[in-house]
Design a protein around this motif. Structure first.
Motif, mmCIF file in Angstrom:
data_model
loop_
_atom_site.group_PDB
_atom_site.id
_atom_site.type_symbol
_atom_site.label_atom_id
_atom_site.label_comp_id
_atom_site.label_asym_id
_atom_site.label_seq_id
_atom_site.Cartn_x
_atom_site.Cartn_y
_atom_site.Cartn_z
ATOM 1 N N THR A 158 0.718 -1.264 0.107
ATOM 2 C CA THR A 158 -0.036 0.103 -0.066
ATOM 3 C C THR A 158 0.892 1.242 -0.051
ATOM 4 O O THR A 158 1.917 1.272 0.227
ATOM 5 N N ARG A 159 0.356 2.392 -0.288
ATOM 6 C CA ARG A 159 0.961 3.544 -0.534
ATOM 7 C C ARG A 159 1.305 3.901 1.087
ATOM 8 O O ARG A 159 2.593 4.484 1.406
ATOM 9 N N SER A 188 2.580 1.176 -6.811
ATOM 10 C CA SER A 188 1.649 1.582 -5.959
ATOM 11 C C SER A 188 1.177 2.895 -5.933
ATOM 12 O O SER A 188 0.286 3.340 -5.139
ATOM 13 N N GLY A 189 1.338 3.694 -7.005
ATOM 14 C CA GLY A 189 0.824 4.647 -7.331
ATOM 15 C C GLY A 189 1.779 6.062 -6.671
ATOM 16 O O GLY A 189 1.080 7.170 -6.945
ATOM 17 N N VAL A 190 2.822 6.013 -6.165
ATOM 18 C CA VAL A 190 3.588 6.892 -5.840
ATOM 19 C C VAL A 190 4.390 7.726 -6.789
ATOM 20 O O VAL A 190 5.239 6.984 -7.466
ATOM 21 N N ASP A 191 3.845 8.780 -7.381
ATOM 22 C CA ASP A 191 4.357 9.417 -8.323
ATOM 23 C C ASP A 191 5.733 10.121 -8.177
ATOM 24 O O ASP A 191 5.557 11.461 -8.044
ATOM 25 N N PHE A 192 6.638 9.577 -8.004
ATOM 26 C CA PHE A 192 7.852 10.268 -7.632
ATOM 27 C C PHE A 192 9.201 9.668 -8.038
ATOM 28 O O PHE A 192 9.476 8.361 -8.243
ATOM 29 N N ASP A 193 9.778 10.371 -8.971
ATOM 30 C CA ASP A 193 11.008 10.215 -9.644
ATOM 31 C C ASP A 193 11.926 11.130 -9.596
ATOM 32 O O ASP A 193 11.623 12.129 -10.191
ATOM 33 N N LEU A 194 13.198 10.977 -9.142
ATOM 34 C CA LEU A 194 14.033 12.352 -9.170
ATOM 35 C C LEU A 194 14.365 12.818 -10.447
ATOM 36 O O LEU A 194 14.794 13.888 -10.515
ATOM 37 N N LEU A 199 9.333 -6.249 3.833
ATOM 38 C CA LEU A 199 8.723 -7.698 3.561
ATOM 39 C C LEU A 199 8.168 -8.014 4.745
ATOM 40 O O LEU A 199 7.293 -8.870 4.790
ATOM 41 N N ARG A 200 8.556 -7.735 6.015
ATOM 42 C CA ARG A 200 7.891 -7.956 7.239
ATOM 43 C C ARG A 200 6.560 -7.775 7.287
ATOM 44 O O ARG A 200 5.447 -8.330 7.982
ATOM 45 N N GLU A 201 5.933 -6.834 6.275
ATOM 46 C CA GLU A 201 4.815 -6.239 6.363
ATOM 47 C C GLU A 201 4.020 -7.223 5.242
ATOM 48 O O GLU A 201 2.687 -7.265 5.467
#
Length: 381
Positions: free
Chosen positions: A219-220, A236-242, A353-355
């Motif tokens: 999830t986000r 997951s929809g996070v629109d972030f790219d340096l 991974l634990r989540e």
């Protein structure tokens, strides 16, 4: 004949059960290297998962402190061995920032081109190896054919297949060979022609879809909590790219398309990686055209025999193929860094991974692990 009734009615005794502890790794075909996963199982289902790292720790950050600024480039390009050129960039960008140094224009565009070719190599490796984990062998041969095509031009310019050592503080090691840009264009065009074949082979495969769709959803909110970045976060929809949001090198002048998906499952992570491959091929073509239009000129700055970086501190981050790669450089004015902290993409990504794993079947664990696209050296660094 004896009839036995077990566990029926209020007075019956319950069957004695206990959780099983299963160690996946540190050397196991499903772990992508020396990573250990300590799983608590409830039958076939994972109850808890604990990633345990450190089996190949090399102390790179402490070695940075006793190597000069030319030598640490060699150390920096080794933690993610699929992204050697991209790893080098963070070190030289941080040093150049403290020095107040501007590399020549040709070096900036050549660095951008090489970074995108390196991204293509990285993604092709995972695009071929991930289906292999799910039982499909053929895609590996297709992707490795294309890797060799791009690898040939990278090896020609640097002399290395994995550890390129082509960046220098102030620019690049040397100028581009005669006719090299033509060979890059041919290699990129050849790879682009084969991309649809790989796509049809994998993405439309019923077994691949069944093993990956709806499996390992991230999830986000989990991404924000754990600092996950790169293709995994964008799936997951996070629109972030340096390259788009905080551009460096020549990216401000390039149309960087940020590829995102919304489901956040194994299938979307693979799809984002596939689309990013196409974007990098387009960016490589744009860099080649720009380099052809530039007049001849230097590709590096003249440096003193002993390079000392002025006192101060800075943080340089780049969009590595697997996510955000950052270097926090602290200098006391010596020829070696006083402190150089490395923030590697895989280290942050693997913590989630634990989540993700609890609640899934053990069989799905292989699909989830493969879709996380990590390099163990980038975790242990």
């Amino acid at each position: 004949m004896t009839e036995r009734v077990v566990g029926i009615g209020a007075g019956a005794k319950e069957l004695a059960t206990e959780d099983m502890i299963l160690n996946i790794g540190p050397q196991h075909p499903s772990t992508h290297g020396v990573l250990r996963l300590r799983l608590t199982l409830d039958g076939e289902r994972i109850a808890t998962a604990e990633p345990i790292i450190g089996y190949m720790h090399r102390g790179a950050e402490k070695l940075f402190e006793v190597r000069d600024y030319r030598q640490i480039i060699m150390l920096a390009n080794r933690h993610d061995w699929l992204s050697g050129f991209a790893n080098e960039l963070g070190v030289v960008l941080a040093a150049e920032r403290l020095l107040g140094m501007e590399p020549p224009v040709r070096a900036v565009w050549a660095r951008t081109l090489l970074a995108e070719l390196n991204r293509v190599l990285n993604h092709l490796m995972f695009l071929g190896s991930y289906p292999l984990e799910l039982g499909a062998m053929t895609p590996l041969f297709y992707s490795f054919d294309e890797r060799e095509r791009i690898q040939a031009v990278m090896e020609e310019i640097s002399g290395g297949r994995m550890h390129y050592m082509f960046n220098r503080v102030g620019g690049l090691k040397e100028d581009l060979p005669l006719g090299w840009l033509d060979r890059v264009s041919e290699a990129v065009a050849g790879t682009r022609r084969r991309v649809p074949d790989i796509e049809n082979l994998i993405l439309h495969n019923e077994i691949f879809i069944a093993r990956t769709r709806g499996v390992g959803v991230l999830t986000r909110e989990q991404i924000m909590q754990y600092g996950v970045s790169g293709p995994i976060a964008r799936a997951s929809g996070v629109d972030f790219d340096l390259r788009h949001d905080e551009p460096y090198l020549a990216y401000p002048e390039l149309p960087v398309k940020v590829v995102t998906r919304s489901a956040g499952d194994c299938h979307d992570r693979f799809e984002v990686l596939f689309e990013q491959l196409k974007v990098s091929l387009d960016l490589a073509d744009a860099c080649v055209e720009r380099l052809r239009s530039l007049p001849p000129g230097p590709v590096n700055q003249r440096l003193p025999k002993v390079l000392k970086v002025p006192e101060g501190h800075t943080y340089a981050w780049t969009e590595n193929p697997l996510g955000i790669n950052g270097y926090y450089l602290v200098s006391k004015g010596d020829k070696t860094p006083w402190r150089l902290k490395l923030r590697s993409a895989s280290y942050s990504n693997i913590q989630v991974l634990r989540e993700m794993l609890p609640g899934h079947l053990v069989a799905d664990m292989v699909a989830i692990l493969g879709s996380m696209f990590f390099v163990v050296g980038d975790i242990d660094k």
